[in-house]
Structure formats: C-alpha cells, structure tokens
Design an enzyme around this catalytic site. Structure first.
Site, PDB file in Angstrom:
ATOM      1  CG  ASP A 133     -41.943 -27.482 -24.375  1.00  0.00           C
ATOM      2  OD1 ASP A 133     -41.683 -27.799 -25.541  1.00  0.00           O
ATOM      3  OD2 ASP A 133     -42.450 -28.256 -23.547  1.00  0.00           O
ATOM      4  CG  HIS A 204     -35.408 -31.989 -28.290  1.00  0.00           C
ATOM      5  ND1 HIS A 204     -35.886 -33.273 -28.464  1.00  0.00           N
ATOM      6  CD2 HIS A 204     -36.502 -31.236 -27.992  1.00  0.00           C
ATOM      7  CE1 HIS A 204     -37.188 -33.291 -28.264  1.00  0.00           C
ATOM      8  NE2 HIS A 204     -37.591 -32.065 -27.991  1.00  0.00           N
TER       9      HIS A 204
HETATM   10  C1  HEM Z   1     -38.198 -33.629 -21.226  1.00  0.00           C
HETATM   11  C2  HEM Z   1     -38.607 -33.749 -22.446  1.00  0.00           C
HETATM   12  C3  HEM Z   1     -38.605 -32.653 -23.470  1.00  0.00           C
HETATM   13  C4  HEM Z   1     -38.185 -31.354 -23.388  1.00  0.00           C
HETATM   14  C5  HEM Z   1     -37.589 -30.637 -22.195  1.00  0.00           C
HETATM   15  C6  HEM Z   1     -38.414 -30.756 -24.678  1.00  0.00           C
HETATM   16  C7  HEM Z   1     -38.117 -29.450 -25.007  1.00  0.00           C
HETATM   17  C8  HEM Z   1     -38.241 -28.893 -26.262  1.00  0.00           C
HETATM   18  C9  HEM Z   1     -37.827 -27.578 -26.629  1.00  0.00           C
HETATM   19  C10 HEM Z   1     -37.178 -26.582 -25.688  1.00  0.00           C
HETATM   20  C11 HEM Z   1     -38.107 -27.403 -27.947  1.00  0.00           C
HETATM   21  C12 HEM Z   1     -37.797 -26.168 -28.817  1.00  0.00           C
HETATM   22  C13 HEM Z   1     -38.922 -25.192 -28.942  1.00  0.00           C
HETATM   23  C14 HEM Z   1     -40.182 -25.722 -29.567  1.00  0.00           C
HETATM   24  O1  HEM Z   1     -40.331 -25.775 -30.799  1.00  0.00           O
HETATM   25  O2  HEM Z   1     -41.040 -26.140 -28.781  1.00  0.00           O
HETATM   26  C15 HEM Z   1     -38.723 -28.623 -28.401  1.00  0.00           C
HETATM   27  C16 HEM Z   1     -39.162 -28.849 -29.684  1.00  0.00           C
HETATM   28  C17 HEM Z   1     -39.793 -29.983 -30.095  1.00  0.00           C
HETATM   29  N1  HEM Z   1     -39.975 -31.126 -29.362  1.00  0.00           N
HETATM   30 FE1  HEM Z   1     -39.422 -31.435 -27.476  1.00  0.00          FE
HETATM   31  N2  HEM Z   1     -38.959 -31.695 -25.516  1.00  0.00           N
HETATM   32  C18 HEM Z   1     -39.090 -32.871 -24.812  1.00  0.00           C
HETATM   33  C19 HEM Z   1     -39.572 -34.073 -25.276  1.00  0.00           C
HETATM   34  C20 HEM Z   1     -40.078 -34.277 -26.528  1.00  0.00           C
HETATM   35  C21 HEM Z   1     -40.619 -35.527 -27.009  1.00  0.00           C
HETATM   36  C22 HEM Z   1     -40.743 -36.799 -26.189  1.00  0.00           C
HETATM   37  C23 HEM Z   1     -41.026 -35.306 -28.294  1.00  0.00           C
HETATM   38  C24 HEM Z   1     -41.691 -36.252 -29.260  1.00  0.00           C
HETATM   39  C25 HEM Z   1     -41.518 -37.563 -29.243  1.00  0.00           C
HETATM   40  C26 HEM Z   1     -40.729 -33.920 -28.608  1.00  0.00           C
HETATM   41  C27 HEM Z   1     -41.034 -33.305 -29.800  1.00  0.00           C
HETATM   42  C28 HEM Z   1     -40.671 -32.020 -30.140  1.00  0.00           C
HETATM   43  C29 HEM Z   1     -40.989 -31.414 -31.420  1.00  0.00           C
HETATM   44  C30 HEM Z   1     -41.792 -32.042 -32.552  1.00  0.00           C
HETATM   45  C31 HEM Z   1     -40.419 -30.139 -31.401  1.00  0.00           C
HETATM   46  C32 HEM Z   1     -40.450 -29.092 -32.530  1.00  0.00           C
HETATM   47  C33 HEM Z   1     -39.362 -29.440 -33.530  1.00  0.00           C
HETATM   48  C34 HEM Z   1     -39.446 -28.584 -34.785  1.00  0.00           C
HETATM   49  O3  HEM Z   1     -40.252 -28.914 -35.676  1.00  0.00           O
HETATM   50  O4  HEM Z   1     -38.736 -27.568 -34.822  1.00  0.00           O
HETATM   51  N3  HEM Z   1     -40.146 -33.327 -27.523  1.00  0.00           N
HETATM   52  N4  HEM Z   1     -38.786 -29.521 -27.365  1.00  0.00           N
END
Ligand code: HEM
Length: 293
Positions: A133, A204
């Site tokens: 993450d 996601h």
């Molecule tokens: C339980 C909730 C969540 C989990 C387990 C989760 C997990 C992850 C994972 C594994 C990634 C891929 C690696 C990374 O770039 O960090 C990711 C990317 C991302 N997540 Fe989440 N996330 C969650 C909630 C959220 C929420 C609520 C938002 C915003 C409203 C969010 C925004 C993002 C963004 C902006 C990225 C990067 C996307 C990109 O530009 O490639 N995430 N998340």
C-alpha cells in the site's frame, strides 16, 4: 519559516495510535488547545481540526467541510465527523499509550475521546491482504505539491487537509477468492506488485488511477493496518492540499461517474469517515493563528 507538520511527509511509522475527540457540550476549547500546542512534540504526531471545532472557536477554515456520506448498490460510505484527530506516531506501544493518556488529560476539560485505534505497519507497508500500500504515492516535491497548501495566506500556507476512514476487512471472504481474482480486484499482482494492464474497470487501481482524473487527483496516502481481537482492517489516511482529490477518488470508487463500484467493497467496508484540517508549523510549533489562538 512555515512548514507542514513533519509526520505528513515522513514515512509511515512502525506503530501508531489514532485518537478522535468530540467537544463536551458548551465547553470552551481554546485553553486546552493552547496548552496542547505548547506541550505537543510535533515530530511525534499529526493533529487535525474538524469543522465543528473551528466553528466553536468562531472560525471557518476555507475548504474544510463535512465528509459527505455516500451509498451505492449494497455499499455504505458513512460520515462520522469529529472535532479533533490526533495521529500519534511511534515504535513502542507502551510509550504510545502513555502519550495518548497525557494528550487526553490535557484536553479533558473540553474534549472527550470517542475513538482510539492502535495501528501498526505490516511488513514493508503492506495492507493486511498482503498487497503493498502506497506504491503510487507522489514523492519528494510532488508529495509536497499534492499534500501541502500554498499561496492561500498566512496561517494557512503549510497546512494540509486529511480524509480518515477506518475500514474493516472480511479477510476470510478475501482469502476464499482465488489469487487471480484477488489480483484483478486490486489491479496489481501480489507476487511482484506489477500493475495488471487489462484489469477490469472495477479494479481498485483502475478506479483510483490518480493521473486519469482531470485535474489529476494526487493524494499522499499514509494508511496503516489495525487489528482488535478478530476484527482487522486499514485506517485509510489521505492528505491533500485540499479535499478535492480525495472526493474525486471516492466518487469514482462509489460509481458516481459510470455506475461501476470499486472491487474493494467486495471484502472491506468503511466504518467511519471524517475530514480534518492540519495546521502548519511555525517556529517549531503548531501555528494555530488561523483559529485565533
Ligand atoms: C481498505 C481500503 C483500501 C485498501 C486496502 C487499499 C489498497 C490499495 C492498494 C493495495 C493499492 C496499490 C498500490 C499503491 O499504489 O498504493 C492502492 C492504490 C491506491 N489507492 Fe487504495 N486502498 C484502499 C482505500 C482507498 C481509498 C478510500 C482511496 C481514495 C478515496 C484510495 C486511493 C488509492 C490511490 C489514489 C491509489 C494509487 C492509484 C494510482 O494512481 O495508481 N484507496 N490502494
């Protein structure tokens, strides 16, 4: 010199404690807040002020509004506003406990703690699902530009806005899915953290691809896992120079644009949701001028 609170741009700590407070009815928060600002070690925590607290001090922070509740088919994204949020950062659970007791005692005349979450880093910044993450977090100057407000006036420059949500995972449900399905849900391969180009639009990282928004929706994510008995999940924390990027991301996750909801909702759900304003640092201490303190 004006700076942002150091914990916002620093790497995620090994351990943390999140404290959420409401105001006691009719209480004047200014005295306890002044004492807290004198006592607090700004290296060891990040503090955020809720809209209700700013209003109780007779101030409106530009751009700070309530977290909007959202819903989609079978999905609830609740809004649970609070007056004050403190993210205590550390590497020793006992020390964090004592620091949180000291903060609560300082604030006690006017504030009541309504939420305490102990959080930790899992491996090298993994979510409890095992996926890394924070990979696509903006870095260095790009992180400053995404997370720190500038050019909006003295007392505000150097500040940040933060969205905080406690998510609870259903890990048994997640583990019951085949690996390929889990990867498709995330849009990345667990094995090597590579992005899957042809992942479905519900994946996601497809939903939240920061550069695909207009304007680009960059946030600085500083989320940490939590666990309590058999319950576990992620405290999602996203800092921004305003709340716009988070709102655009969450709107797309809940299908506001095209009706497609984020696949994450298949195994996890938010229990809370709140916005706070994180004041800047001036001369090594919290700068609360914008709040009249
Ligand atoms: C339980 C909730 C969540 C989990 C387990 C989760 C997990 C992850 C994972 C594994 C990634 C891929 C690696 C990374 O770039 O960090 C990711 C990317 C991302 N997540 Fe989440 N996330 C969650 C909630 C959220 C929420 C609520 C938002 C915003 C409203 C969010 C925004 C993002 C963004 C902006 C990225 C990067 C996307 C990109 O530009 O490639 N995430 N998340």
């Amino acid at each position: 010199m004006i700076h942002s609170q150091p914990g916002i741009l620093a790497p995620v700590p090994r351990l943390a404690r999140y404290l959420t407070f409401v105001l006691e009815p009719g209480a004047d928060p200014s005295g306890p807040l002044r004492v807290l600002a004198d006592e607090i070690d700004v290296e060891g925590c990040v503090l955020g002020v809720g809209r209700s607290l700013a209003l109780a001090l007779g101030r409106k922070v530009p751009g700070l509004h309530e977290f909007p509740p959202r819903s989609a088919a079978g999905i609830e994204v609740p809004s649970t506003p609070a007056a004050l949020w403190i993210w205590l950062r550390g590497d020793d659970r006992g020390e964090l406990l004592h620091r949180s007791r000291a903060v609560e005692a300082t604030l006690a005349p006017a504030f009541r703690a309504t939420g305490v979450i102990d959080a930790f880093q899992y491996g090298a910044s993994l979510d409890l699902t095992g996926y890394e993450d924070g990979t696509e977090n903006p870095k260095d100057q790009a992180a400053v530009e995404a997370a720190v407000a500038a050019g909006i006036g003295s007392g505000y420059d150097g500040s940040s806005y933060v969205a905080v949500q406690q998510w609870q995972h259903d890990l048994a449900r997640f583990e019951a899915m085949p690996r390929a399905e889990r990867d498709a849900m995330m849009g990345r391969r667990l094995e090597d953290n590579e992005e899957i180009d042809d992942a479905p639009p519900s994946a996601h990282v497809k939903r939240t691809a920061q550069e695909s928004f207009d304007p680009a929706a960059f946030v600085v994510r500083r989320s940490m896992p939590w666990a309590e008995g058999a319950r576990a999940g992620l405290v999602f924390v996203a800092f921004g120079r305003s709340l716009d990027a988070f709102e655009a991301l969450m709107a797309r996750m809940t299908g506001a644009e095209d009706g497609i909801t984020d696949a994450l909702f298949r195994f996890t759900r938010p229990l809370t949701g709140a916005y706070f304003w994180c004041p800047p640092i001036a001369n090594g201490r919290l700068d609360l001028r914008a709040l009249g303190l």
